[in-house]
Design a protein around this motif. Structure first.
Motif, mmCIF file in Angstrom:
data_model
loop_
_atom_site.group_PDB
_atom_site.id
_atom_site.type_symbol
_atom_site.label_atom_id
_atom_site.label_comp_id
_atom_site.label_asym_id
_atom_site.label_seq_id
_atom_site.Cartn_x
_atom_site.Cartn_y
_atom_site.Cartn_z
ATOM 1 N N ARG A 1 0.840 -1.126 0.009
ATOM 2 C CA ARG A 1 -0.117 -0.014 -0.121
ATOM 3 C C ARG A 1 0.902 1.323 -0.149
ATOM 4 N NH1 ARG A 1 -5.685 -0.540 3.057
ATOM 5 N NH2 ARG A 1 -6.226 -2.741 2.265
ATOM 6 N N ILE A 2 2.041 1.046 -0.407
ATOM 7 C CA ILE A 2 3.116 2.288 -0.268
ATOM 8 C C ILE A 2 2.558 3.065 -1.314
ATOM 9 C CG2 ILE A 2 5.484 3.019 -0.628
ATOM 10 C CD1 ILE A 2 6.091 0.467 0.914
ATOM 11 N N HIS A 3 2.165 2.883 -2.542
ATOM 12 C CA HIS A 3 2.159 3.463 -3.626
ATOM 13 C C HIS A 3 0.492 3.572 -4.216
ATOM 14 C CE1 HIS A 3 2.269 -0.383 -4.999
ATOM 15 N NE2 HIS A 3 1.976 -0.252 -6.276
ATOM 16 N N ARG A 4 -0.375 3.192 -3.221
ATOM 17 C CA ARG A 4 -1.706 3.227 -3.897
ATOM 18 C C ARG A 4 -2.714 3.238 -2.543
ATOM 19 N NH1 ARG A 4 -2.747 -3.072 -5.578
ATOM 20 N NH2 ARG A 4 -2.145 -4.201 -3.750
ATOM 21 N N ALA A 5 -3.428 4.085 -2.698
ATOM 22 C CA ALA A 5 -4.336 4.480 -1.679
ATOM 23 C C ALA A 5 -5.947 3.509 -2.149
ATOM 24 C CB ALA A 5 -4.618 5.706 -1.672
ATOM 25 N N PRO A 6 -6.537 3.054 -1.037
ATOM 26 C CA PRO A 6 -7.988 2.267 -1.453
ATOM 27 C C PRO A 6 -8.918 3.406 -1.746
ATOM 28 C CG PRO A 6 -7.166 2.225 0.960
ATOM 29 C CD PRO A 6 -6.126 2.760 0.342
ATOM 30 N N LEU A 7 -9.630 2.887 -2.662
ATOM 31 C CA LEU A 7 -10.801 3.878 -2.781
ATOM 32 C C LEU A 7 -12.157 3.104 -2.254
ATOM 33 C CD1 LEU A 7 -9.971 4.977 -6.264
ATOM 34 C CD2 LEU A 7 -9.477 6.036 -4.320
ATOM 35 N N PRO A 8 -13.093 4.023 -2.290
ATOM 36 C CA PRO A 8 -14.608 3.287 -1.623
ATOM 37 C C PRO A 8 -15.149 2.217 -2.814
ATOM 38 C CG PRO A 8 -14.767 5.575 -2.299
ATOM 39 C CD PRO A 8 -13.320 5.393 -2.604
ATOM 40 N N ASP A 9 -14.929 2.445 -3.893
ATOM 41 C CA ASP A 9 -15.445 1.524 -4.895
ATOM 42 C C ASP A 9 -14.580 0.062 -4.965
ATOM 43 O OD1 ASP A 9 -13.025 2.133 -6.247
ATOM 44 O OD2 ASP A 9 -14.151 2.992 -7.974
ATOM 45 N N GLY A 10 -13.758 -0.133 -4.138
ATOM 46 C CA GLY A 10 -12.807 -1.164 -4.160
ATOM 47 C C GLY A 10 -11.623 -1.079 -4.976
ATOM 48 N N GLY A 11 -11.582 -0.049 -5.703
ATOM 49 C CA GLY A 11 -10.409 0.218 -6.519
ATOM 50 C C GLY A 11 -9.064 0.929 -5.980
ATOM 51 N N TRP A 12 -8.169 1.619 -6.573
ATOM 52 C CA TRP A 12 -7.023 2.187 -6.084
ATOM 53 C C TRP A 12 -6.689 3.384 -6.800
ATOM 54 C CZ3 TRP A 12 -4.980 -0.235 -1.652
ATOM 55 C CH2 TRP A 12 -5.232 -1.774 -1.706
ATOM 56 N N LEU A 13 -5.950 4.494 -5.881
ATOM 57 C CA LEU A 13 -5.505 5.492 -6.706
ATOM 58 C C LEU A 13 -4.011 5.144 -6.580
ATOM 59 C CD1 LEU A 13 -5.536 8.267 -7.785
ATOM 60 C CD2 LEU A 13 -5.543 9.106 -5.310
ATOM 61 N N THR A 14 -3.085 5.017 -7.749
ATOM 62 C CA THR A 14 -1.995 4.506 -7.602
ATOM 63 C C THR A 14 -0.786 5.599 -8.251
ATOM 64 O OG1 THR A 14 -2.786 2.391 -8.209
ATOM 65 C CG2 THR A 14 -0.529 2.929 -8.709
ATOM 66 N N LEU A 15 0.021 5.800 -7.313
ATOM 67 C CA LEU A 15 1.034 6.893 -7.625
ATOM 68 C C LEU A 15 2.044 6.321 -8.884
ATOM 69 C CD1 LEU A 15 2.867 7.529 -4.450
ATOM 70 C CD2 LEU A 15 1.571 9.223 -5.806
ATOM 71 N N PRO A 16 2.189 7.361 -9.780
ATOM 72 C CA PRO A 16 2.822 6.759 -11.058
ATOM 73 C C PRO A 16 4.388 6.865 -10.563
ATOM 74 C CG PRO A 16 2.328 9.107 -11.072
ATOM 75 C CD PRO A 16 1.679 8.751 -9.901
ATOM 76 N N LEU A 17 4.779 5.385 -10.636
ATOM 77 C CA LEU A 17 6.280 5.411 -10.266
ATOM 78 C C LEU A 17 6.896 4.990 -11.482
ATOM 79 C CD1 LEU A 17 5.929 3.284 -7.059
ATOM 80 C CD2 LEU A 17 5.986 5.739 -7.276
ATOM 81 N N ALA A 18 8.352 5.363 -11.549
ATOM 82 C CA ALA A 18 9.045 4.834 -12.601
ATOM 83 C C ALA A 18 9.352 3.204 -12.455
ATOM 84 C CB ALA A 18 10.704 5.641 -12.741
ATOM 85 N N ARG A 19 9.598 2.582 -13.612
ATOM 86 C CA ARG A 19 9.895 1.137 -13.657
ATOM 87 C C ARG A 19 11.372 0.958 -12.956
ATOM 88 N NH1 ARG A 19 6.849 -1.836 -16.781
ATOM 89 N NH2 ARG A 19 8.380 -3.558 -16.974
#
Length: 215
Positions: free
Chosen positions: A39-57
């Protein structure tokens, strides 16, 4: 002194912030390998999805402290945040903080901002500043971080009951305590901070039970 040692999460569920409020020092555990499904780079959303940080490979063994954003991170992030119709102007402005100083600094800034909203004043420290021995892993590394800041008790989330040995902590001169499982209904703190009065969130946190010492 009570201390917690946790990886820096992006707007996790409320019990994480109750953990911060329950200790005298919160150590951001950034000197360990980045868990790609965490969960470092993504926050849970109320619909069960995620808000994900745009990290480099980056290589699989990259430490959290060494994470980097993608080159087009500002554009991608703006698009992802704009897709959340319930996001308040205050939270949108908070999430739009500059990326230039790196991922860990961004995450720490978001945690500090959320703590301010929740009335939490616990100081932060990054484990990467403690020069812990590189060969320590798991429980041993956590105990070393706690000893490095002269803690007397280590406090963890309830899931840690299956990970940590009270006897091992006692052998290092450390008490061990755990929070009770979260019984509330809020799965997305980002959504709660955007749509609910912050006083209500503070009241819920204040009503949660304190850490319980492990036998």
């Amino acid at each position: 002194m009570r201390v917690a040692v946790m990886q820096p999460y992006l707007y996790p569920y409320p019990l994480y912030f109750h953990l911060i409020a329950s200790v005298d020092l919160f150590v951001l555990f950034d000197c360990v390998q980045f868990p790609r499904r965490g969960r470092i780079h993504r926050a849970p959303l109320p619909d069960g999805g995620w808000l994900t940080l745009p990290l480099a490979r980056q290589p699989r063994d990259t430490r959290i402290a060494d994470l980097a954003f993608a080159d087009d991170a500002p554009t991608l992030w703006a698009e992802r945040c704009a897709a959340l119709p319930w996001l308040s102007a205050e939270m949108a402005e908070t999430l739009a903080a500059p990326f230039a100083q790196g991922v860990t600094t961004y995450l720490e800034g978001q945690l500090r901002r959320a703590c301010t909203m929740l009335g939490i004043e616990t100081p932060f420290l990054r484990s990467s500043t403690l020069a812990l021995p590189a060969d320590l892993r798991g429980q041993d590394r956590v105990m070393a971080a706690a000893r490095a800041v002269e803690a007397t008790t280590y406090v963890n989330l309830p899931g840690g009951r299956d990970l940590y040995s009270p006897a091992a902590f006692r052998a290092q001169g450390l008490g061990l305590a755990f929070l009770e499982p979260y019984a509330g209904t809020r799965v997305s703190l980002l959504h709660a901070l955007s749509t609910e009065p912050h006083d209500a969130l503070r009241a819920e946190r204040a009503a949660l039970p304190p850490p319980e010492e492990a036998p």
